[in-house]
Design a protein around this motif. Structure first.
Motif, PDB file in Angstrom:
ATOM      1  N   UNK A   2      50.516  48.774  42.926  1.00  0.00           N
ATOM      2  CA  UNK A   2      49.488  48.915  41.908  1.00  0.00           C
ATOM      3  C   UNK A   2      48.363  47.932  42.209  1.00  0.00           C
ATOM      4  N   UNK A   3      47.131  48.413  42.195  1.00  0.00           N
ATOM      5  CA  UNK A   3      45.980  47.535  42.386  1.00  0.00           C
ATOM      6  C   UNK A   3      45.123  47.572  41.137  1.00  0.00           C
ATOM      7  N   UNK A   4      44.784  46.395  40.638  1.00  0.00           N
ATOM      8  CA  UNK A   4      43.898  46.285  39.481  1.00  0.00           C
ATOM      9  C   UNK A   4      42.669  45.475  39.880  1.00  0.00           C
ATOM     10  N   UNK A   5      41.586  45.736  39.191  1.00  0.00           N
ATOM     11  CA  UNK A   5      40.339  45.008  39.438  1.00  0.00           C
ATOM     12  C   UNK A   5      39.822  44.484  38.113  1.00  0.00           C
ATOM     13  N   UNK A   6      39.391  43.231  38.115  1.00  0.00           N
ATOM     14  CA  UNK A   6      38.778  42.668  36.918  1.00  0.00           C
ATOM     15  C   UNK A   6      37.524  41.904  37.319  1.00  0.00           C
ATOM     16  N   UNK A   7      36.620  41.776  36.384  1.00  0.00           N
ATOM     17  CA  UNK A   7      35.394  41.022  36.609  1.00  0.00           C
ATOM     18  C   UNK A   7      35.610  39.618  36.055  1.00  0.00           C
ATOM     19  N   UNK A   8      35.411  38.621  36.896  1.00  0.00           N
ATOM     20  CA  UNK A   8      35.565  37.233  36.479  1.00  0.00           C
ATOM     21  C   UNK A   8      34.191  36.577  36.417  1.00  0.00           C
ATOM     22  N   UNK A   9      33.833  36.105  35.233  1.00  0.00           N
ATOM     23  CA  UNK A   9      32.578  35.384  35.042  1.00  0.00           C
ATOM     24  C   UNK A   9      32.902  33.898  34.984  1.00  0.00           C
ATOM     25  N   UNK A  10      32.141  33.097  35.701  1.00  0.00           N
ATOM     26  CA  UNK A  10      32.331  31.653  35.691  1.00  0.00           C
ATOM     27  C   UNK A  10      31.116  31.009  35.049  1.00  0.00           C
TER      28      UNK A  10
END
Length: 78
Positions: A2-10
């Protein structure tokens, strides 16, 4: 697998610390301008405050994080 993608804001907090905000359901392939606008809107709202520290005071970076999970075994349904 399973591959998931998330957007990480710093962001930089008002205390000068780096803080991350992970968005697991963000649309993939957003442009830098769109993400910068969203990060600026988060800063503008100023609602993320903990013990007097504004957690997301200045946008620093944005990255898509991809995570792949490859199962070895799963006996949880027994």
């Amino acid at each position: 697998m399973t591959t998931t993608t998330e957007l990480q804001l710093t962001f930089k907090s008002s205390a000068g610390k780096k803080k991350s905000l992970n968005l697991p359901y963000a649309v993939k392939g957003l442009s830098a301008d769109v993400v910068r606008e969203a990060a600026a809107a988060i800063v503008g709202e100023g609602v993320f405050v903990k013990e007097g520290e504004v957690l997301y005071a200045e946008p620093l970076a944005a990255n898509y994080i991809e995570r792949t999970v490859t199962g070895v075994f799963d006996d949880s349904n027994h």
